[in-house]
Design an enzyme around this catalytic site. Structure first.
Site, PDB file in Angstrom:
ATOM      1  N   TYR A 155       0.822  -1.220   0.000  1.00  0.00           N
ATOM      2  CA  TYR A 155       0.000   0.000   0.000  1.00  0.00           C
ATOM      3  C   TYR A 155       0.857   1.272   0.000  1.00  0.00           C
ATOM      4  O   TYR A 155       0.748   2.085  -0.930  1.00  0.00           O
ATOM      5  CB  TYR A 155      -1.019   0.011   1.147  1.00  0.00           C
ATOM      6  CG  TYR A 155      -1.847   1.282   1.124  1.00  0.00           C
ATOM      7  CD1 TYR A 155      -2.740   1.525   0.074  1.00  0.00           C
ATOM      8  CD2 TYR A 155      -1.699   2.259   2.098  1.00  0.00           C
ATOM      9  CE1 TYR A 155      -3.469   2.699   0.017  1.00  0.00           C
ATOM     10  CE2 TYR A 155      -2.432   3.441   2.046  1.00  0.00           C
ATOM     11  CZ  TYR A 155      -3.311   3.651   1.000  1.00  0.00           C
ATOM     12  OH  TYR A 155      -4.028   4.833   0.930  1.00  0.00           O
ATOM     13  N   LYS A 159       1.221   3.717  -3.450  1.00  0.00           N
ATOM     14  CA  LYS A 159       0.739   5.108  -3.414  1.00  0.00           C
ATOM     15  C   LYS A 159       1.895   6.088  -3.641  1.00  0.00           C
ATOM     16  O   LYS A 159       1.737   7.108  -4.311  1.00  0.00           O
ATOM     17  CB  LYS A 159       0.036   5.413  -2.081  1.00  0.00           C
ATOM     18  CG  LYS A 159      -1.292   4.708  -1.896  1.00  0.00           C
ATOM     19  CD  LYS A 159      -2.349   5.095  -2.913  1.00  0.00           C
ATOM     20  CE  LYS A 159      -3.065   6.378  -2.599  1.00  0.00           C
ATOM     21  NZ  LYS A 159      -4.227   6.634  -3.488  1.00  0.00           N
TER      22      LYS A 159
END
Length: 373
Positions: A155, A159
């Protein structure tokens, strides 16, 4: 500025829906295209029932389908990109997260170039900045300080790389000879009505006699209300479209917080739900360094078993660090460049979220009643 049109990706999500609700109040907007992989029936219903003269077009499609994205972007003035897989516990396979968060963003940037979309706003994440260690202290950090996540977890990594791609695409030449302008917003932990995280916490606590599990009592965070994050995206769209403001917004990223008091994640969840009888677990919990090394041990076991068995630890070092760090950021730059001021005060945000938690409690008791009959 003449009439414009906006595409919102991830429009069926927690934040995406709020952005759409604010967009329909924009005077010169002619069309909103709401894109998601699949819309829940109640979300679809809400979009159909929006009281507005603006054309609202529902698009169900995959962000990994480059051709579909290109068609979705045709004739669009601004893309607000919120579609993402948020997973910090390791439930979802790494490749799925990288595909949606990074490849999906790259596909969208290419679609903007091909369809000559002049502006894109990316909803990034605080995770892009860190925290990298629970010993690191950042209080009222700002954009000029260099904070970058060093985690390889899917994650934060996806990002971070997606945000880099978005900001690097600023100034790209469009197919019609125009220029693509981009910016990124990094919201703090987002709370508010319909938060999937808070919903899970409350449902778990309801099964545990109203006791909220302690996960982040050593943290100092500045959570942000969903309505204020949505508002920042509207202002970023206005900023990139305004010839006077645009040069100072292009290629920039902004931390988005509000006036919610600095507090631990546990205290926030307790404050929002205590009216309904919820309270924090007062039993003894492991010291933080021990918790961190236990997470390391569990990750090692998971890695060693991976060739034969997919063991998913209950928590990992990234999650322990995320939930137990002093990591807060100021919204001053967004205030200066975008004219951002929180729409909702802390009192208002707290009241609305608490009322929504009340509806979850009511639904739970109705479900129990129906089962007992």
């Amino acid at each position: 500025m003449p009439g414009w049109s906006c595409l919102v990706t991830g429009a069926g999500g927690f934040l995406g829906q709020r952005i759409v609700q604010l967009l329909v109040q924009e005077n010169d907007l002619e069309e909103i295209r709401v894109l998601d992989k699949i819309f829940r029936p109640e979300t679809r219903e809400e979009f159909y029932n929006l009281r507005t003269n603006i054309k609202v077009t529902l698009l169900e499609g995959d962000i990994l389908d480059a051709q579909y994205l290109k068609r979705a972007c045709q004739g669009i003035s601004v893309v607000i990109h919120t579609a993402a897989i948020i997973d910090v516990t390791g439930v979802i396979p790494r490749q799925n997260i990288l595909d949606v968060n990074l490849k999906g963003t790259q596909n969208l940037l290419e679609a903007c170039v091909q369809a000559s979309v002049p502006a894109l706003i990316f909803c990034s994440s605080l995770n892009v900045a860190g925290p990298n260690s629970y010993k690191e202290i950042v209080l009222n950090g700002h954009e000029e300080e260099h904070h970058e996540s060093t985690w390889s977890d899917p994650y934060p990594y996806s990002k971070k790389m997606a945000e880099k791609a978005v900001l690097a695409a600023n100034g790209s030449i469009l197919k019609n000879g125009g220029t693509l302008h981009t910016c990124a917003l990094r919201p703090m932990y987002i709370y508010g009505e319909r938060s999937p995280f808070i919903s899970n916490i409350i449902i778990t606590a309801l099964k545990n006699k109203g006791i909220l599990s302690v996960t982040g009592k050593f943290s100092i965070a500045n959570p942000v209300y969903v309505g204020n994050v949505a508002w920042a995206h509207i202002l970023a769209a206005r900023g990139l479209r305004d010839p006077k403001k645009s040069p100072s917004v292009q290629g920039q990223f902004y931390y988005i917080s509000d006036d919610t008091p600095h507090q631990s994640y546990d205290d926030l969840h307790c404050t929002l739900s205590k009216e309904w009888g919820f309270h924090l677990d007062s039993s003894w919990s492991l010291p933080l360094p021990l918790l961190y090394w236990l997470a390391f041990l569990l990750e090692t076991v998971s890695f060693l078993l991976s060739p034969v068995y997919r063991y998913r630890p209950l928590f990992n070092r990234h999650l322990v660090t995320l939930l137990n760090s002093t990591f807060t950021f100021s919204y001053k730059k967004a205030q200066q460049n975008l004219g951002y001021e929180p729409l909702a005060s802390w009192e208002e945000a707290k009241q609305k979220t608490s009322e929504w938690i009340g509806t979850l409690v009511k639904q739970h008791s109705e479900t129990l009643e129906a089962k007992s009959q």
